[in-house]
Design a protein around this motif. Structure first.
Motif, PDB file in Angstrom:
ATOM      1  N   ALA A   1       0.867  -1.179   0.000  1.00  0.00           N
ATOM      2  CA  ALA A   1       0.000   0.000   0.000  1.00  0.00           C
ATOM      3  C   ALA A   1       0.901   1.225   0.000  1.00  0.00           C
ATOM      4  CB  ALA A   1      -0.901  -0.002   1.220  1.00  0.00           C
ATOM      5  N   THR A   2       0.957   1.955  -1.100  1.00  0.00           N
ATOM      6  CA  THR A   2       1.943   3.023  -1.227  1.00  0.00           C
ATOM      7  C   THR A   2       1.493   4.346  -0.625  1.00  0.00           C
ATOM      8  OG1 THR A   2       1.162   3.455  -3.465  1.00  0.00           O
ATOM      9  CG2 THR A   2       3.097   2.024  -3.230  1.00  0.00           C
ATOM     10  N   ASP A   3       0.272   4.443  -0.108  1.00  0.00           N
ATOM     11  CA  ASP A   3      -0.107   5.645   0.640  1.00  0.00           C
ATOM     12  C   ASP A   3       0.678   5.694   1.934  1.00  0.00           C
ATOM     13  OD1 ASP A   3      -1.862   6.311  -1.299  1.00  0.00           O
ATOM     14  OD2 ASP A   3      -3.634   5.591  -0.245  1.00  0.00           O
ATOM     15  N   TYR A   4       1.082   4.568   2.396  1.00  0.00           N
ATOM     16  CA  TYR A   4       1.896   4.411   3.590  1.00  0.00           C
ATOM     17  C   TYR A   4       2.962   3.408   3.230  1.00  0.00           C
ATOM     18  CZ  TYR A   4      -1.661   6.897   6.163  1.00  0.00           C
ATOM     19  OH  TYR A   4      -2.515   7.861   6.612  1.00  0.00           O
ATOM     20  N   PRO A   5       4.057   3.353   3.887  1.00  0.00           N
ATOM     21  CA  PRO A   5       4.351   4.070   5.110  1.00  0.00           C
ATOM     22  C   PRO A   5       4.777   5.509   4.836  1.00  0.00           C
ATOM     23  CG  PRO A   5       6.246   2.802   4.514  1.00  0.00           C
ATOM     24  CD  PRO A   5       5.172   2.492   3.497  1.00  0.00           C
ATOM     25  N   GLN A   6       4.938   6.225   5.922  1.00  0.00           N
ATOM     26  CA  GLN A   6       5.453   7.589   5.851  1.00  0.00           C
ATOM     27  C   GLN A   6       6.730   7.637   6.678  1.00  0.00           C
ATOM     28  OE1 GLN A   6       2.398  10.178   7.325  1.00  0.00           O
ATOM     29  NE2 GLN A   6       0.911   9.525   5.814  1.00  0.00           N
ATOM     30  N   GLU A   7       7.666   8.471   6.258  1.00  0.00           N
ATOM     31  CA  GLU A   7       8.879   8.670   7.042  1.00  0.00           C
ATOM     32  C   GLU A   7       8.554   9.552   8.233  1.00  0.00           C
ATOM     33  OE1 GLU A   7      12.618   8.551   4.036  1.00  0.00           O
ATOM     34  OE2 GLU A   7      11.446  10.398   4.033  1.00  0.00           O
ATOM     35  N   ILE A   8       8.968   9.136   9.413  1.00  0.00           N
ATOM     36  CA  ILE A   8       8.761   9.914  10.638  1.00  0.00           C
ATOM     37  C   ILE A   8       9.887  10.942  10.742  1.00  0.00           C
ATOM     38  CG2 ILE A   8       8.706   9.857  13.156  1.00  0.00           C
ATOM     39  CD1 ILE A   8       7.737   6.887  12.856  1.00  0.00           C
ATOM     40  N   LEU A   9       9.511  12.206  10.839  1.00  0.00           N
ATOM     41  CA  LEU A   9      10.475  13.276  11.072  1.00  0.00           C
ATOM     42  C   LEU A   9      10.159  13.906  12.420  1.00  0.00           C
ATOM     43  CD1 LEU A   9      10.530  15.123   7.610  1.00  0.00           C
ATOM     44  CD2 LEU A   9      11.958  13.226   8.375  1.00  0.00           C
ATOM     45  N   LEU A  10      11.174  14.106  13.228  1.00  0.00           N
ATOM     46  CA  LEU A  10      10.953  14.733  14.532  1.00  0.00           C
ATOM     47  C   LEU A  10      10.886  16.250  14.430  1.00  0.00           C
ATOM     48  CD1 LEU A  10      13.194  12.566  16.868  1.00  0.00           C
ATOM     49  CD2 LEU A  10      10.779  12.292  16.278  1.00  0.00           C
ATOM     50  N   ARG A  11      11.487  16.783  13.381  1.00  0.00           N
ATOM     51  CA  ARG A  11      11.448  18.235  13.133  1.00  0.00           C
ATOM     52  C   ARG A  11      11.697  18.470  11.655  1.00  0.00           C
ATOM     53  NH1 ARG A  11      15.686  16.634  15.574  1.00  0.00           N
ATOM     54  NH2 ARG A  11      15.030  16.987  17.682  1.00  0.00           N
TER      55      ARG A  11
END
Length: 166
Positions: free
Chosen positions: A142-152
């Motif tokens: 599912a290419t809508d996800y995943p998303q890269e988590i950015l802290l800032r």
């Protein structure tokens, strides 16, 4: 790949994080469960989760387990056992809790194809030329996800987040 600056990954969905700062934001070391505890709990989930005000379960040991298995066995185990426990967690908490896998070497071993957003896990020696099709096995590409988590804003990715795996 889409990027996520929101803290939703600490309260919902499934994440694979490798950044120590991200880990410290969601739990203390004493709250982290072993992979064995996680797999055993899949038969009887607790009402209360240990981290982040009862919103999060952090699990360590997935990467070590993947590393000791040959790639074909690791992929089969990931698909049959880990995904089953992950889906059980998601179902039991009705999508209202976060499951976070602590994977300290993930930044160098979870790779993303920029053209397709396909995610792979680079295997360890002696199988370092092989990879596991992480995205296909765990979330069916599912290419809508995943998303890269950015802290800032402008930071390097701290992990990957997927809201709901089916």
């Amino acid at each position: 790949m889409k990027q996520l600056l929101d803290s939703v990954w600490m309260r919902r969905g499934t994440s694979w994080i490798w950044d120590a700062e991200a880990l410290a934001q969601v739990c203390t070391a004493s709250e982290v469960w072993s992979l064995r505890q996680f797999m055993q709990a899949a038969r009887n989930w607790p009402d209360d989760l240990p981290s982040n005000d009862n919103n999060t379960l952090v699990v360590a040991g997935l990467e070590g387990s993947l590393d000791v298995l040959p790639p074909d066995e690791a992929e089969d185990w990931l698909a049959a056992e880990v995904k089953g426990a992950l889906l059980s967690f998601q179902s039991y908490y009705e999508g209202q809790a976060a499951l976070v896998f602590w994977m300290p070497s993930g930044a160098g071993r979870l790779t993303t194809n920029p053209a397709t957003d396909a995610v792979a896990w680079r295997c360890a020696h002696p199988h370092s030329q092989a990879s596991l099709d992480f995205g296909r096995v765990l979330w069916g590409e599912a290419t809508d996800y995943p998303q890269e988590i950015l802290l800032r804003q402008g930071a390097k990715a701290s992990g990957l987040f997927h809201l709901r795996i089916t």
